[in-house]
Enzyme design. Structure first.
Site, PDB file in Angstrom:
ATOM      1  N   ASP A 179      14.220  30.913  14.120  1.00  0.00           N
ATOM      2  CA  ASP A 179      14.848  32.095  13.587  1.00  0.00           C
ATOM      3  C   ASP A 179      13.949  33.313  14.029  1.00  0.00           C
ATOM      4  O   ASP A 179      12.577  33.411  13.178  1.00  0.00           O
ATOM      5  CB  ASP A 179      15.150  31.895  11.954  1.00  0.00           C
ATOM      6  CG  ASP A 179      16.077  33.317  11.320  1.00  0.00           C
ATOM      7  OD1 ASP A 179      15.859  34.305  12.260  1.00  0.00           O
ATOM      8  OD2 ASP A 179      16.565  33.193  10.710  1.00  0.00           O
ATOM      9  N   LYS A 204      19.865  42.801  11.234  1.00  0.00           N
ATOM     10  CA  LYS A 204      18.480  43.430  10.659  1.00  0.00           C
ATOM     11  C   LYS A 204      18.130  44.131  11.813  1.00  0.00           C
ATOM     12  O   LYS A 204      18.624  44.966  12.186  1.00  0.00           O
ATOM     13  CB  LYS A 204      17.530  42.237  10.413  1.00  0.00           C
ATOM     14  CG  LYS A 204      18.255  41.101   9.503  1.00  0.00           C
ATOM     15  CD  LYS A 204      18.734  41.589   8.228  1.00  0.00           C
ATOM     16  CE  LYS A 204      19.620  40.772   7.324  1.00  0.00           C
ATOM     17  NZ  LYS A 204      20.005  39.575   7.489  1.00  0.00           N
TER      18      LYS A 204
HETATM   19  C1  LIG Z   1      15.781  35.151   8.517  1.00  0.00           C
HETATM   20  C2  LIG Z   1      17.044  35.564   8.346  1.00  0.00           C
HETATM   21  N1  LIG Z   1      17.897  34.684   8.953  1.00  0.00           N
HETATM   22  C3  LIG Z   1      19.344  34.576   8.842  1.00  0.00           C
HETATM   23  C4  LIG Z   1      19.956  35.610   8.148  1.00  0.00           C
HETATM   24  C5  LIG Z   1      21.537  35.377   8.128  1.00  0.00           C
HETATM   25  O1  LIG Z   1      22.134  36.396   8.787  1.00  0.00           O
HETATM   26  P1  LIG Z   1      23.677  37.267   8.234  1.00  0.00           P
HETATM   27  O2  LIG Z   1      23.396  37.947   7.046  1.00  0.00           O
HETATM   28  O3  LIG Z   1      23.597  38.174   9.592  1.00  0.00           O
HETATM   29  O4  LIG Z   1      24.454  36.220   8.438  1.00  0.00           O
HETATM   30  C6  LIG Z   1      19.290  36.425   7.414  1.00  0.00           C
HETATM   31  C7  LIG Z   1      20.044  37.387   6.272  1.00  0.00           C
HETATM   32  O5  LIG Z   1      19.317  37.971   5.601  1.00  0.00           O
HETATM   33  C8  LIG Z   1      17.744  36.403   7.368  1.00  0.00           C
HETATM   34  O6  LIG Z   1      17.050  37.235   6.776  1.00  0.00           O
END
Ligand SMILES: Cc1ncc(COP(=O)(O)O)c(C=O)c1O
Length: 387
Positions: A179, A204
């Protein structure tokens, strides 16, 4: 530049041009928002790359090509959210009875997806400290199919050595998913460090303006990309053309934004380190951060996220997040404006009473790109008020 040779151009050039040649029919220099849900076929089954809007869309294709070029990946796939992207990757890689290794401070939503959705279907999981090679070795089983890395992690800013964990996971026959939401491809490119798949919450830094929810998957593996594209179409968690346009527009300025996020974060971390209301600052750029050396090696700069433990515990943390004015109290991160939040009660509430529960004294800052002096004034006043 040709997006077929993304490695030939610099990062910012790719961000602005990959997948975004002037429109051949009009010369428009910005990829059009293509709203059509269906595309004319010259004969049955003969089309110009697009049939139906869930299966593929020109604006989405431009975004997928661009982010793939930024991660130096052969394939990019866009989703309606980061969680939809994660879900597609995990569905493609694990079956009932398989095992997933998660970091013990994974994003709460990732934990919830694995522990409360996939676990219901018989997928097994363990949460481990991925900075500890012994713990990783002990956690891996014959059935381990995925080692999931987040680095830096949300919200503790733990730095994981992508190269070392990828090597260890591959020796055990598991794939590595990173991630890369916090670092972005501008700061770190996990595929070049040995990972198999990269995921993003493009909500983000990629989007960068708090106005779009989205997710991305990047990989070099043709077969895996095909399986994920199948799920993208079969499950249908796809982003709208307008959402794709917004992420694509955000990505054009990713490099310059990240430079400013990172330099502002350094200023904020320096303020926090010296303040009596702060017990400990978690930012990979600080020399005493346990992941500092790895971060120096695998990242270009140290990122725009800063967390810290309030010296006065949970009550002080809650008082502090209510006192800033420029740092807006809100979930999410990675956009131009600075945000402050209390992970235990907000973004990571879903991990309460789990092995991933967060210290209630923790405060997380998403440092924006405003004037640094104003950010320091705002935070300094709030800290003084809770000292
Ligand atoms: C590190 C990380 N991965 C995945 C996600 C999930 O993404 P989304 O909110 O766009 O579904 C987030 C959301 O805050 C995140 O901070």
């Amino acid at each position: 530049m040709s997006p077929r040779h993304p490695g030939d151009a610099g990062f910012e050039t790719r961000a602005i041009h990959a997948g975004q040649e002037p429109d051949p029919s009009t010369g428009a220099v910005v990829a059009p928002i293509s709203l059509a849900t269906t595309f004319a076929q010259d004969a049955v089954g003969e089309h110009r790359g697009f049939e139906y809007g869930r299966t593929g869309n020109p604006t989405r294709a431009a975004l997928e090509t661009c982010v793939a070029a930024l991660e130096d990946a052969a394939h990019g796939l866009a989703f309606a959210s980061g969680m939809a992207a994660e879900d597609a990757v995990l569905r493609a890689l694990v079956r009932p009875g398989d095992h997933v290794v998660l970091p013990n401070d994974a994003y709460g939503g990732t934990y919830r997806l694995v522990a409360r959705v996939l676990a219901e279907t018989g997928v097994e999981w363990s949460a481990v400290d991925l900075t500890d090679p012994v713990a990783l070795g002990e956690a891996c089983r014959d059935s381990t199919k995925v080692v999931w890395i987040e680095t830096p992690t949300n919200p503790l800013l733990t730095v994981v050595d992508i190269e070392a964990v990828s090597r260890a996971a591959h020796e055990r026959g598991a794939r590595v998913v990173v991630d890369n939401t916090f670092a972005t491809p501008y700061l770190q490119q996990p595929l070049s460090l040995g990972a198999d798949v990269v995921v993003h919450s493009s909500t983000k830094y990629l989007g960068g303006h708090s106005d779009v929810v989205g997710g991305m998957v990047l990989t070099d593996e043709d077969g895996l990309a095909e399986s994920i594209a199948f799920l993208q179409n079969a499950v249908g968690a796809v982003p709208s053309p307008f959402d794709c346009f917004l992420v694509l527009r955000g990505v054009k300025t990713l490099g310059v934004r990240m430079d400013r996020h990172c330099s502002n974060a350094r200023g904020v971390a320096d303020l926090l380190v010296d303040h009596p209301a702060v017990e400990r600052v978690l930012w990979p750029g600080l020399p005493d951060h346990p992941g500092h050396d790895v971060a120096r090696r695998q990242m270009r700069h140290f990122g725009g996220m800063v967390s810290f433990l309030a010296a006065g515990g949970e009550q002080a943390a809650l008082a502090l997040v209510a006192k800033t004015q420029l740092f807006t109290l809100a979930e999410s991160l990675g956009a131009v404006e600075s945000l402050i939040e209390h992970p235990a009660r907000m973004t990571h509430a879903s991990a309460a009473d789990s092995p991933l529960a967060v210290d209630p004294a923790l405060v997380r800052l998403s440092v924006g790109i405003e004037s640094l002096d104003d950010l320091l004034d705002d935070l300094g006043h709030a800290l003084d008020a809770v000292t």
